[in-house]
Design a protein around this motif. Structure first.
Motif, PDB file in Angstrom:
ATOM      1  N   GLU A 198     -27.462  18.595-124.237  1.00  0.00           N
ATOM      2  CA  GLU A 198     -27.271  18.953-122.947  1.00  0.00           C
ATOM      3  C   GLU A 198     -28.692  17.864-123.081  1.00  0.00           C
ATOM      4  OE1 GLU A 198     -28.606  22.654-122.353  1.00  0.00           O
ATOM      5  OE2 GLU A 198     -29.465  22.971-120.834  1.00  0.00           O
ATOM      6  N   PHE A 199     -28.374  17.207-121.346  1.00  0.00           N
ATOM      7  CA  PHE A 199     -29.529  15.877-120.563  1.00  0.00           C
ATOM      8  C   PHE A 199     -30.146  17.016-119.144  1.00  0.00           C
ATOM      9  CE2 PHE A 199     -26.687  13.027-123.002  1.00  0.00           C
ATOM     10  CZ  PHE A 199     -27.498  12.468-123.606  1.00  0.00           C
ATOM     11  N   ARG A 200     -30.886  16.897-119.538  1.00  0.00           N
ATOM     12  CA  ARG A 200     -32.223  17.113-118.272  1.00  0.00           C
ATOM     13  C   ARG A 200     -32.689  16.946-117.182  1.00  0.00           C
ATOM     14  NH1 ARG A 200     -34.538  22.888-121.279  1.00  0.00           N
ATOM     15  NH2 ARG A 200     -32.506  24.232-122.117  1.00  0.00           N
ATOM     16  N   VAL A 201     -32.004  16.315-115.939  1.00  0.00           N
ATOM     17  CA  VAL A 201     -32.428  14.874-115.849  1.00  0.00           C
ATOM     18  C   VAL A 201     -32.760  15.220-114.685  1.00  0.00           C
ATOM     19  CG1 VAL A 201     -31.681  13.357-114.517  1.00  0.00           C
ATOM     20  CG2 VAL A 201     -30.660  14.345-116.965  1.00  0.00           C
ATOM     21  N   THR A 202     -34.591  14.291-114.335  1.00  0.00           N
ATOM     22  CA  THR A 202     -35.378  14.823-113.184  1.00  0.00           C
ATOM     23  C   THR A 202     -36.069  13.655-112.546  1.00  0.00           C
ATOM     24  OG1 THR A 202     -36.588  16.238-111.319  1.00  0.00           O
ATOM     25  CG2 THR A 202     -36.856  15.872-114.260  1.00  0.00           C
ATOM     26  N   SER A 203     -37.033  13.909-111.767  1.00  0.00           N
ATOM     27  CA  SER A 203     -37.189  11.864-111.796  1.00  0.00           C
ATOM     28  C   SER A 203     -38.630  12.945-111.198  1.00  0.00           C
ATOM     29  CB  SER A 203     -36.358  12.015-110.406  1.00  0.00           C
ATOM     30  OG  SER A 203     -37.417  10.989-109.335  1.00  0.00           O
ATOM     31  N   LYS A 204     -39.911  11.763-111.223  1.00  0.00           N
ATOM     32  CA  LYS A 204     -41.161  12.029-110.838  1.00  0.00           C
ATOM     33  C   LYS A 204     -41.315  11.976-109.252  1.00  0.00           C
ATOM     34  CE  LYS A 204     -44.355  11.588-114.526  1.00  0.00           C
ATOM     35  NZ  LYS A 204     -44.762  11.252-115.368  1.00  0.00           N
ATOM     36  N   ASP A 205     -40.934  10.764-108.968  1.00  0.00           N
ATOM     37  CA  ASP A 205     -40.828  10.280-107.535  1.00  0.00           C
ATOM     38  C   ASP A 205     -39.896  10.038-106.642  1.00  0.00           C
ATOM     39  OD1 ASP A 205     -39.739   8.396-109.221  1.00  0.00           O
ATOM     40  OD2 ASP A 205     -41.830   7.109-109.179  1.00  0.00           O
ATOM     41  N   VAL A 206     -38.571   9.221-106.717  1.00  0.00           N
ATOM     42  CA  VAL A 206     -37.791   9.006-105.864  1.00  0.00           C
ATOM     43  C   VAL A 206     -36.402   9.142-106.768  1.00  0.00           C
ATOM     44  CG1 VAL A 206     -38.930   7.045-104.290  1.00  0.00           C
ATOM     45  CG2 VAL A 206     -37.554   6.886-106.603  1.00  0.00           C
ATOM     46  N   ASN A 207     -35.601   9.046-106.045  1.00  0.00           N
ATOM     47  CA  ASN A 207     -33.935   9.005-106.839  1.00  0.00           C
ATOM     48  C   ASN A 207     -34.025   7.822-107.431  1.00  0.00           C
ATOM     49  OD1 ASN A 207     -32.604  11.827-104.871  1.00  0.00           O
ATOM     50  ND2 ASN A 207     -33.667   9.792-103.899  1.00  0.00           N
ATOM     51  N   HIS A 208     -33.023   8.527-108.437  1.00  0.00           N
ATOM     52  CA  HIS A 208     -32.951   7.428-109.819  1.00  0.00           C
ATOM     53  C   HIS A 208     -31.002   7.742-110.150  1.00  0.00           C
ATOM     54  CE1 HIS A 208     -36.382   5.554-109.956  1.00  0.00           C
ATOM     55  NE2 HIS A 208     -37.219   6.448-109.861  1.00  0.00           N
ATOM     56  N   ASP A 209     -30.492   7.439-111.044  1.00  0.00           N
ATOM     57  CA  ASP A 209     -29.878   8.239-111.382  1.00  0.00           C
ATOM     58  C   ASP A 209     -29.669   7.825-112.475  1.00  0.00           C
ATOM     59  OD1 ASP A 209     -26.220   8.187-110.403  1.00  0.00           O
ATOM     60  OD2 ASP A 209     -26.502   7.192-111.813  1.00  0.00           O
ATOM     61  N   PHE A 210     -29.393   8.758-113.952  1.00  0.00           N
ATOM     62  CA  PHE A 210     -29.319   8.195-115.342  1.00  0.00           C
ATOM     63  C   PHE A 210     -27.896   8.570-115.453  1.00  0.00           C
ATOM     64  CE2 PHE A 210     -28.652  10.620-119.405  1.00  0.00           C
ATOM     65  CZ  PHE A 210     -29.522  10.557-120.332  1.00  0.00           C
ATOM     66  N   ALA A 211     -27.672   7.543-115.902  1.00  0.00           N
ATOM     67  CA  ALA A 211     -26.420   6.542-116.299  1.00  0.00           C
ATOM     68  C   ALA A 211     -26.264   5.625-117.740  1.00  0.00           C
ATOM     69  CB  ALA A 211     -26.131   5.319-115.131  1.00  0.00           C
ATOM     70  N   VAL A 212     -25.633   6.132-118.658  1.00  0.00           N
ATOM     71  CA  VAL A 212     -25.672   6.364-120.351  1.00  0.00           C
ATOM     72  C   VAL A 212     -23.944   5.070-120.521  1.00  0.00           C
ATOM     73  CG1 VAL A 212     -24.997   7.128-122.285  1.00  0.00           C
ATOM     74  CG2 VAL A 212     -26.221   8.412-120.105  1.00  0.00           C
ATOM     75  N   TYR A 213     -24.675   4.345-120.732  1.00  0.00           N
ATOM     76  CA  TYR A 213     -23.188   3.228-121.351  1.00  0.00           C
ATOM     77  C   TYR A 213     -23.197   2.816-122.254  1.00  0.00           C
ATOM     78  CZ  TYR A 213     -23.806   0.816-116.441  1.00  0.00           C
ATOM     79  OH  TYR A 213     -23.649   0.262-115.117  1.00  0.00           O
ATOM     80  N   ALA A 259     -20.245   6.085-119.521  1.00  0.00           N
ATOM     81  CA  ALA A 259     -19.921   6.652-120.575  1.00  0.00           C
ATOM     82  C   ALA A 259     -19.923   8.212-119.078  1.00  0.00           C
ATOM     83  CB  ALA A 259     -20.194   7.610-121.696  1.00  0.00           C
ATOM     84  N   THR A 260     -20.875   8.648-118.740  1.00  0.00           N
ATOM     85  CA  THR A 260     -21.038   9.640-118.424  1.00  0.00           C
ATOM     86  C   THR A 260     -22.387   9.510-117.566  1.00  0.00           C
ATOM     87  OG1 THR A 260     -21.464  12.301-117.632  1.00  0.00           O
ATOM     88  CG2 THR A 260     -22.949  10.865-119.375  1.00  0.00           C
ATOM     89  N   GLN A 261     -22.758  10.630-116.119  1.00  0.00           N
ATOM     90  CA  GLN A 261     -24.022  10.121-115.643  1.00  0.00           C
ATOM     91  C   GLN A 261     -24.361  10.958-114.712  1.00  0.00           C
ATOM     92  OE1 GLN A 261     -23.715   7.544-111.522  1.00  0.00           O
ATOM     93  NE2 GLN A 261     -21.686   7.241-111.931  1.00  0.00           N
ATOM     94  N   THR A 262     -25.346  11.439-114.372  1.00  0.00           N
ATOM     95  CA  THR A 262     -25.994  12.386-112.925  1.00  0.00           C
ATOM     96  C   THR A 262     -27.035  11.451-112.181  1.00  0.00           C
ATOM     97  OG1 THR A 262     -26.605  14.407-112.512  1.00  0.00           O
ATOM     98  CG2 THR A 262     -27.334  13.607-114.403  1.00  0.00           C
ATOM     99  N   GLN A 263     -27.217  12.032-111.074  1.00  0.00           N
ATOM    100  CA  GLN A 263     -28.697  11.993-109.827  1.00  0.00           C
ATOM    101  C   GLN A 263     -29.884  12.343-111.015  1.00  0.00           C
ATOM    102  OE1 GLN A 263     -28.658  10.006-106.962  1.00  0.00           O
ATOM    103  NE2 GLN A 263     -26.508   9.244-107.399  1.00  0.00           N
ATOM    104  N   ALA A 264     -30.850  11.781-110.672  1.00  0.00           N
ATOM    105  CA  ALA A 264     -32.296  11.765-110.680  1.00  0.00           C
ATOM    106  C   ALA A 264     -32.673  12.664-109.844  1.00  0.00           C
ATOM    107  CB  ALA A 264     -33.123  11.185-111.943  1.00  0.00           C
ATOM    108  N   MET A 265     -33.038  13.536-109.992  1.00  0.00           N
ATOM    109  CA  MET A 265     -33.779  13.529-107.909  1.00  0.00           C
ATOM    110  C   MET A 265     -34.779  14.434-108.571  1.00  0.00           C
ATOM    111  SD  MET A 265     -31.479  15.746-104.476  1.00  0.00           S
ATOM    112  CE  MET A 265     -30.726  14.665-104.145  1.00  0.00           C
ATOM    113  N   PRO A 266     -35.934  14.046-107.399  1.00  0.00           N
ATOM    114  CA  PRO A 266     -37.379  14.316-107.245  1.00  0.00           C
ATOM    115  C   PRO A 266     -37.048  15.793-106.912  1.00  0.00           C
ATOM    116  CG  PRO A 266     -37.031  13.266-105.116  1.00  0.00           C
ATOM    117  CD  PRO A 266     -35.989  12.700-106.432  1.00  0.00           C
ATOM    118  N   GLY A 267     -37.621  17.012-107.472  1.00  0.00           N
ATOM    119  CA  GLY A 267     -37.362  18.050-106.801  1.00  0.00           C
ATOM    120  C   GLY A 267     -36.323  18.957-107.743  1.00  0.00           C
ATOM    121  N   PHE A 268     -35.495  18.509-108.937  1.00  0.00           N
ATOM    122  CA  PHE A 268     -34.240  18.856-109.377  1.00  0.00           C
ATOM    123  C   PHE A 268     -34.151  18.365-110.070  1.00  0.00           C
ATOM    124  CE2 PHE A 268     -33.782  19.128-104.236  1.00  0.00           C
ATOM    125  CZ  PHE A 268     -33.505  20.514-104.154  1.00  0.00           C
TER     126      PHE A 268
END
Ligand code: HEM
Ligand SMILES: [Cu+2]
Lengths: 181, 499
Positions: A109-124, A131-140
């Motif tokens: 289980e990856f729990r992905v967030t961001s400290k500043d702007v939007n990023h996107d955590f993508a695993v190659y 292989a998979t990805q999700t957005q890293a959004m501040p506040g979520f």
């Protein structure tokens, strides 16, 4: 076959069919028909359109069911009872991944967030494909559940533009063989 | 048959109308060439054939994205205006206000990017504009957003004028869309398709621009009062609601050229029908609610919105394939088609739209988005239907008008060479993007991994051809528009009626 190749093949076939349709009609476009032939062509064209509508409808219903009956995104608000949990925090321009080593064969289980702007955590994967990805959004915090099958070094890249350091914003996850337990 | 007159009097461009149209079109083709050169620069940079430092790359990307979207809207607004003014009363001042606001907005954007260093892309995704990390200041972001607001206000003025004109003739927007004929009744055969399409655009894009205005104003407030933070997810929803409709409106404005012109070149009537009205009614709804497909990787987005995004993305294929494109193909099948520049471009635009929507729909599937999102698959599919769909729609009208001035549809040897250069270059260019997406090449990256450069190189070659083709079109169109009209003003040149 990996998903990207399936999608690429479907696209090429789909675009190819569209192209064939165009080539066929364009070849007929300069040959005016008389009234009888025009009426016949209109009839055939209506028939063909119904047939096309039917096939698209089948694809639509079948495809929607096949791709959604098991919702591809893990539940976000219920506890998941998964034993390997990885916390991921993105920030301009680095990843903080704890722990950065996981076992293949059981879900992570990856729990992905961001400290500043939007990023996107993508695993190659080691073969260079996502292989998979999700957005890293501040506040979520977005949760991915993913089970690695192949041990190896997976590259993490940022897939949401986040400023000048976006492309070099990479990291690594080590996937080791299942811990025989 | 009046509908098949090649250059009807009601489309005559005289006096102020001609000046306004020329301003729009010459500005648009010039900007297209310039923005394409920026695009080529990025592609060459990714291919490492040219050294483009990252800060410059992202500024170019911001300019190219905002510039292309804006220019596509400018050009297709001219298409809508050109035809809609035959059916409803449009005020020239509204059309010109849009132009002036566009130019003012463009100046703000250019200044923000090339002087103040703004590099948060055309999507200004909150909170990146206020996190420039020294590369750009919040003021640069504010100027960029101000530019958008100006352009949006201009567009609204034009749309409100169009809405007023449409309502004056048809009573209300629903009747203009032909909703009264969806289930029963005899469709008025003279109900103009241009009115149906324009009405849909006015409805959808007004909503879109208002959503954009809301998020822009919130963003501006946040720049100067940082304690008024926005919810990043809400902001992203609004931005994509706006962005999706704004760029899609260009297709729906551009396609009016197909409806109006195709029959004149094929010599076969292209009547309005119930499926046509259905397709526009459904598309109006779809274009308004499809935007969550941009947020499929935001797992915090309510799942029902994500499901809606997928279902509607797939559904959006129906009207395009079964009505618009199928109808156009039926129209030219066994017709007396005259292949000249306008007709070639019209058919190309139908192909670009139909083929480009295939990879687009696939990407609108959650499972697939999981591995394709924000790869070059995305610029792959949207360049397909913008470069090979929307641009050809607008170019078709431009060539048609210069044909009107010369009293015959343009079809010189140079035209016959320029067209395939653009087409083949365009196909190479978009397929290279799609292939890159299939290989997981990320979009929006100044520097690529060494494993990625093969598709960058192929794409660059395609892009060079496109730029050459477009440069030729731009010169040809500009010269053609500025030339004195042929003998008096355009009458003559009736279409070849079949049989
Ligand atoms: C010769 C023609 C063109 C070239 C060489 C070109 C090149 C590019 C490149 C290299 C990118 C960035 C790809 C990436 O993310 O890695 C891009 C993005 C984009 N292009 Fe084009 N392009 C062309 C034509 C067009 C046209 C005709 C339009 C619209 C009418 C357009 C609209 C866009 C948009 C909206 C983006 C996205 C910007 C962003 O990611 O923020 N382009 N283009
Ligand atoms: Cu990033």
């Amino acid at each position: 076959m990996i998903l990207q190749n399936v999608v690429w093949t479907i696209s090429l076939v789909g675009m190819g069919l569209v192209a064939l349709g165009f080539v066929y009609v364009i070849r007929q476009a300069g040959k005016p028909a008389d009234d009888a032939a025009t009426r016949k062509a209109a009839h055939t064209s209506n028939l063909l359109r119904r047939w096309l509508f039917g096939s698209l409808l089948v694809i639509f219903v079948g495809g929607t069911y096949a791709t959604l009956h098991r919702f591809p995104i893990a539940p976000q608000h219920t506890p998941l009872d998964i034993h390997q949990v990885v916390d991921v925090v993105g920030q301009q321009w680095s990843w903080q991944i704890t722990p950065d080593t996981v076992h293949a064969g059981s879900p992570v289980e990856f729990r992905v967030t961001s400290k500043d702007v939007n990023h996107d955590f993508a695993v190659y994967a080691p073969d260079g494909r996502i292989a998979t990805q999700t957005q890293a959004m501040p506040g979520f915090t977005n949760k991915i559940v993913y089970t690695f099958t192949q041990p190896g070094t997976y590259k993490v890249m940022c897939l949401e533009y986040c400023g000048i350091g976006h492309a070099p914003m990479t990291s690594e996850i080590k996937v080791v063989a299942a811990s025989g337990g | 048959m009046a509908a098949l007159t090649m250059y009807p009097d009601s489309e005559r461009l005289d006096g102020g109308n001609r000046v306004a149209f020329n301003l729009y079109i010459i500005t648009a083709v010039t900007l297209f060439v310039l923005m394409m050169l920026l695009g080529l620069t990025m592609r060459l940079g990714q291919a490492t054939w040219l050294s483009v430092p990252p800060d410059l790359f992202y500024r170019i990307l911001s300019m190219h994205g905002a510039g292309m979207v804006g220019t596509a809207a400018l050009a297709t607004t001219a298409v809508m205006w050109f035809f809609l003014r035959k059916y409803v009363r449009l005020h020239l001042w509204a059309f010109l206000t849009n132009y002036v606001m566009f130019m003012l907005g463009a100046l703000c954007i250019i200044f923000a990017i090339f002087v103040d260093g703004y590099g948060a892309l055309w999507t200004f995704l909150y909170p990146l504009p206020v996190h420039g990390m020294g590369l750009w200041s919040p003021n640069a972001a504010a100027l960029f957003m101000l530019g958008y607001l100006l352009i949006g206000v201009g567009m609204l003025v034009f749309y409100l004028d169009a809405a007023a004109g449409i309502i004056r003739v048809h009573g209300n927007l629903g009747r203009a869309l032909g909703l009264q004929w969806l289930f029963r009744g005899t469709i008025d055969p003279d109900h103009p398709k241009a009115v149906v399409a324009s009405t849909m655009v006015v409805i959808a894009n007004t909503l879109g621009i208002l959503a954009g205005a809301v998020v822009l104003v919130m963003g501006l407030v946040n720049i100067y009062y940082p304690e008024m933070a926005l919810n990043a997810l809400v902001a992203k929803n609004l931005i994509y609601w706006f962005g999706h409709m704004y760029i899609n409106a260009t297709i729906y404005m551009g396609v009016i050229a197909v409806y109006e012109l195709l029959a004149r070149y094929s010599g076969k009537p292209y009547p309005i029908s119930r499926p046509f009205l259905w397709s526009w009614a459904v598309s109006t709804l779809f274009v308004i609610i499809v935007f969550p497909h941009h947020l499929m990787m935001d797992y915090a987005e309510p799942p029902w919105l994500v499901v809606m995004g997928q279902v509607v993305s797939w559904g959006a294929g129906f009207p395009v394939f079964l009505v618009t494109v199928y109808g156009a193909l039926t129209n030219i099948y066994r017709s007396n088609m005259r292949w000249t520049m306008p007709s070639r471009l019209l058919i190309l635009s139908m192909f670009g739209w139909a083929a480009g929507i295939v990879p687009a729909i696939l990407d609108g599937t959650v499972r697939i988005n999981l591995v394709m999102h924000n790869t070059q698959w995305v610029p792959g599919h949207f360049h397909f239907y913008l470069l090979l769909g929307v641009l050809p729609m607008a170019l078709a009208l431009m060539f048609h008008v210069i044909g009107q001035r010369a009293d015959a549809p343009p079809n010189t040897a140079a035209d016959r060479l320029g067209f395939p250069v653009y087409l083949i270059g365009g196909l190479i260019f978009v397929l290279a993007f799609l292939d890159a997406g299939h290989l997981s090449v990320a979009r929006r990256m100044a520097t690529h991994l060494p494993a990625w450069t093969a598709t960058d190189e192929v794409g660059s070659i395609g892009a060079i051809l496109v730029v050459l083709g477009m440069l030729y079109f731009a010169i040809r169109i500009t010269v053609g528009l500025l030339k004195a009209p042929a003998r008096g003003e355009p009458h003559g040149g009736t279409a070849n009626t079949a049989g």
